[in-house]
Design a protein around this motif. Structure first.
Motif, short mmCIF file in Angstrom:
data_model
loop_
_atom_site.label_atom_id
_atom_site.label_comp_id
_atom_site.label_asym_id
_atom_site.label_seq_id
_atom_site.Cartn_x
_atom_site.Cartn_y
_atom_site.Cartn_z
N ILE A 1 0.78 -1.09 0.00
CA ILE A 1 0.06 0.00 0.13
C ILE A 1 0.88 1.29 0.05
O ILE A 1 0.48 2.39 -0.74
N ALA A 2 2.02 1.35 0.72
CA ALA A 2 2.74 2.32 0.68
C ALA A 2 3.39 2.70 -0.71
O ALA A 2 3.22 3.82 -1.33
N GLU B 1 8.19 -4.88 -7.49
CA GLU B 1 7.66 -5.82 -6.40
C GLU B 1 8.23 -7.11 -6.67
O GLU B 1 8.11 -7.66 -7.74
N ARG B 2 8.76 -7.72 -5.65
CA ARG B 2 9.45 -8.99 -5.83
C ARG B 2 8.29 -9.89 -5.85
O ARG B 2 8.91 -11.26 -6.84
N SER C 1 2.54 -7.28 4.39
CA SER C 1 1.50 -6.67 5.28
C SER C 1 0.11 -6.33 4.69
O SER C 1 -0.80 -6.53 5.54
N THR C 2 0.22 -5.58 3.60
CA THR C 2 -1.08 -4.89 3.09
C THR C 2 -2.22 -6.02 2.95
O THR C 2 -3.39 -5.63 3.17
N ALA D 1 -6.14 -6.02 9.27
CA ALA D 1 -7.48 -6.24 10.01
C ALA D 1 -8.40 -5.05 9.08
O ALA D 1 -9.50 -5.03 9.77
N GLU E 1 -8.86 -1.96 9.45
CA GLU E 1 -9.80 -0.96 10.27
C GLU E 1 -9.15 0.60 10.15
O GLU E 1 -7.95 0.72 9.91
N VAL F 1 14.65 -6.49 -6.21
CA VAL F 1 15.65 -5.99 -6.34
C VAL F 1 16.73 -6.66 -5.43
O VAL F 1 16.79 -6.97 -4.15
N GLY G 1 3.99 0.93 10.86
CA GLY G 1 3.49 0.38 11.91
C GLY G 1 1.96 -0.49 11.62
O GLY G 1 1.94 -1.17 10.71
N GLY G 2 1.21 -0.09 12.59
CA GLY G 2 -0.05 -0.76 12.40
C GLY G 2 -1.17 0.06 11.78
O GLY G 2 -2.26 -0.19 12.03
N GLY H 1 -0.57 1.46 8.31
CA GLY H 1 -0.15 1.99 6.99
C GLY H 1 -1.00 2.07 6.18
O GLY H 1 -1.35 2.80 5.13
N ILE H 2 -2.51 1.35 6.26
CA ILE H 2 -3.53 0.94 5.40
C ILE H 2 -4.04 2.64 5.38
O ILE H 2 -4.45 3.46 4.56
N LEU H 3 -4.52 2.79 6.89
CA LEU H 3 -5.51 4.16 7.00
C LEU H 3 -4.78 5.33 6.80
O LEU H 3 -5.29 6.29 6.36
C1 LIG Z 1 -2.39 -8.53 11.51
C2 LIG Z 1 -2.19 -7.02 11.15
C3 LIG Z 1 -3.34 -6.19 11.03
C4 LIG Z 1 -3.18 -4.82 10.55
N1 LIG Z 1 -4.38 -4.05 10.91
C5 LIG Z 1 -4.42 -3.03 10.39
C6 LIG Z 1 -5.28 -2.12 10.24
O1 LIG Z 1 -6.50 -2.48 10.78
N2 LIG Z 1 -5.33 -0.65 9.57
C7 LIG Z 1 -4.07 -0.32 8.92
O2 LIG Z 1 -4.08 0.78 8.54
N3 LIG Z 1 -3.02 -1.12 9.17
C8 LIG Z 1 -3.03 -2.37 9.74
N4 LIG Z 1 -1.84 -3.01 9.69
C9 LIG Z 1 -0.76 -2.60 9.29
C10 LIG Z 1 -0.49 -2.55 7.82
O3 LIG Z 1 -0.87 -3.78 7.39
C11 LIG Z 1 0.78 -2.17 7.24
O4 LIG Z 1 1.20 -0.95 7.83
C12 LIG Z 1 1.03 -1.60 5.73
O5 LIG Z 1 0.44 -2.99 4.97
C13 LIG Z 1 2.49 -1.50 5.32
O6 LIG Z 1 2.58 -1.38 3.94
P1 LIG Z 1 3.94 -1.55 2.95
O7 LIG Z 1 3.19 -1.23 1.59
O8 LIG Z 1 4.78 -0.69 3.87
O9 LIG Z 1 4.37 -2.90 3.44
P2 LIG Z 1 4.08 -4.18 2.59
O10 LIG Z 1 2.53 -4.38 2.29
O11 LIG Z 1 4.80 -5.38 3.26
O12 LIG Z 1 4.87 -4.04 1.10
C14 LIG Z 1 6.07 -4.05 1.06
C15 LIG Z 1 6.38 -4.70 -0.35
O13 LIG Z 1 7.92 -4.64 -0.57
C16 LIG Z 1 8.25 -5.77 -1.24
N5 LIG Z 1 9.88 -5.91 -1.18
C17 LIG Z 1 10.48 -5.99 -0.10
N6 LIG Z 1 11.84 -6.10 -0.41
C18 LIG Z 1 11.90 -5.95 -1.73
C19 LIG Z 1 12.90 -6.11 -2.60
N7 LIG Z 1 14.11 -6.20 -2.39
N8 LIG Z 1 12.49 -5.92 -4.02
C20 LIG Z 1 11.47 -5.64 -4.40
N9 LIG Z 1 10.05 -5.90 -3.33
C21 LIG Z 1 10.43 -5.88 -2.15
C22 LIG Z 1 7.66 -6.98 -0.64
O14 LIG Z 1 7.42 -8.11 -1.28
C23 LIG Z 1 6.34 -6.35 0.13
O15 LIG Z 1 5.35 -6.69 -1.00
C24 LIG Z 1 -1.87 -4.27 9.98
C25 LIG Z 1 -0.92 -5.55 10.01
C26 LIG Z 1 -0.95 -6.47 10.29
C27 LIG Z 1 0.16 -7.53 10.17
#
Ligand SMILES: Cc1cc2nc3c(=O)[nH]c(=O)nc-3n(C[C@H](O)[C@H](O)[C@H](O)COP(=O)(O)OP(=O)(O)OC[C@H]3O[C@@H](n4cnc5c(N)ncnc54)[C@H](O)[C@@H]3O)c2cc1C
Length: 375
Positions: free
Chosen positions: A13-14, A32-33, A41-42, A46, A48, A171, A331-332, A334-336
């Motif tokens: 999502i980030a 994206e790998r 994580s995305t 939950a 929320e 990467v 953290g917890g 990232g979606i919102l």
């Molecule tokens: C159980 C649980 C409940 C949660 N509930 C909530 C909630 O209710 N509301 C909310 O807002 N947030 C919630 N969160 C937090 C939220 O899910 C995360 O903050 C958010 O998804 C982080 O997004 P991201 O894009 O940083 O990470 P990710 O979704 O993990 O994306 C990072 C991506 O980088 C890729 N990557 C890593 N290294 C490489 C590389 N070298 N080359 C290419 N790609 C790579 C990975 O494959 C991955 O797809 C929850 C998390 C969990 C685990």
């Protein structure tokens, strides 16, 4: 080799929210790998959306993001991105005074909070075990997020602006030719003037690939389970249940009850799986606080929540290089927070004006700077 203004590492999502906000202004590629976007994580959250109960900076980000969720740009999503759920905060007798304290302080921000006696609580949440909660209040400001629609809205919008989004492009290594980064991936190499590190739990290891010093962002495993409901029990309109100290929370999830034991175990980045003990804790809380018998855990999963040392997101260019940008540590939440943080990251990368809402919330983006620990 094609050269992009910006290569974003991470198709969660980030990275995708940034691609959405940045692609009108810069040529963008997302690397994206995995074979699927949002696989880590995305795809495990939950879902929320809550306005309060986080650090003040995160509450301000939620308030900014809420405007986007409520009125996304035309064509972003066919359905509403938020569905109102409401939430009850509950406490056992030992923690009743703490709940009352939280209630009093939260009233200043949310005058619509409603104190609940046991009868009112059970009317709102009929599955709660009578006598379990000694104090409770209701907060209407909890929503379910349509995470897949949000993610697809970012993807479609970014692609419409000619952003390239490439799965199966892990990467692996990087060098610099004096003008741009040469990024070797598990598929073809890519050249980009600026790299954005949006690699979720892998941000520190990804920084090392670019010879950039890690910032101490540590993934923490969090677990969730769903359990079947007895015949005739429908919780679809029930508010979320939150234990006052976040020992656990529960909410309806596609015809079942989702329970989270609020575990936060530091872990190595990876495809994290739930531990038996955390599944057992989640089931224990369901049996302790509700009348739902846990005959079977229908589904269990774990994902990473990644925290910086002060637990605030890290958004901006790092101390080492002017062409390496961090979008990390969500953290917890990232979606919102993604509409607010994606827009902030795009404005910092383009030198554009601060996104709407930051001024109104009196939120200084410097709070999220990777340089903040040094100032
Ligand atoms: C159980 C649980 C409940 C949660 N509930 C909530 C909630 O209710 N509301 C909310 O807002 N947030 C919630 N969160 C937090 C939220 O899910 C995360 O903050 C958010 O998804 C982080 O997004 P991201 O894009 O940083 O990470 P990710 O979704 O993990 O994306 C990072 C991506 O980088 C890729 N990557 C890593 N290294 C490489 C590389 N070298 N080359 C290419 N790609 C790579 C990975 O494959 C991955 O797809 C929850 C998390 C969990 C685990």
């Amino acid at each position: 080799m094609q050269t992009f203004d910006v290569a974003i590492i991470g198709g969660g999502i980030a990275g995708l929210s940034l691609a959405y906000f940045l692609s009108p202004h810069r040529s963008v590629i997302v690397l994206e790998r995995e074979t699927a976007l949002g696989y880590h994580s995305t795809g495990r959250s939950a879902a929320e959306f809550v306005l309060r109960y986080n650090a003040p900076e995160v509450c301000a980000l939620a308030a900014i993001a809420k405007d986007f969720f409520d009125s996304p740009p035309e064509g972003f999503s066919d359905i509403s991105l938020l569905k109102q759920r409401g939430g009850v905060m509950i406490a056992t007798a030992e923690k009743a005074s703490r709940l009352e304290e939280v209630f009093r302080s939260e009233l200043a921000f949310t005058p619509e909070l409603e104190p609940l006696n046991e009868e009112e609580l059970l009317a709102r949440v009929p599955i709660l075990k009578p006598g379990y909660a000694a104090a409770a209040f209701y907060d209407p400001n909890f929503w379910d997020i349509e995470v897949e629609s949000l993610l697809q809205g970012y993807v479609k919008g970014a692609r419409r602006n000619s952003a390239e989004i490439r799965e199966r492009h892990g990467v692996l290594s990087a060098s610099h030719d004096g003008q741009a980064w040469i990024i070797e991936t598990s598929a073809s190499p890519v050249r980009a003037k600026t790299v954005v590190n949006a690699a979720g739990g892998w941000v520190d290891t990804t920084a090392e690939i670019f010879d950039v010093k890690p910032l101490g962002i540590v993934p923490h495993r969090r677990t969730a389970i769903t359990v079947d409901l007895p015949e005739g029990v429908d919780v679809s309109d029930m508010p979320e249940i939150n234990e006052i100290d976040e020992d656990f929370y529960m909410k309806p999830d596609a015809g079942r009850l989702l329970a989270c034991p609020a575990d936060a175990t530091p872990c190595e980045p990876g495809d994290v799986q739930p531990e038996e003990l955390d599944i057992a804790w989640a089931a224990h809380y369901v049996e302790e606080a509700t009348t739902i018998p846990v005959r079977r855990v229908a589904k269990s999963w774990a994902g990473m929540r990644s925290f910086s040392p002060d637990r605030l997101p890290v958004i901006g260019f790092g101390p080492d290089r002017p062409d390496f940008f961090w979008l990390a540590g969500q953290g917890g939440y990232g979606i919102l927070t993604s509409p607010a943080l994606g827009a902030l990251a795009a404005s910092l990368l383009t030198g554009g004006p601060q996104p709407e809402g930051f001024k109104a919330q009196a939120l200084n983006p410097e709070k999220f700077s990777p340089l903040r620990s040094k100032t």
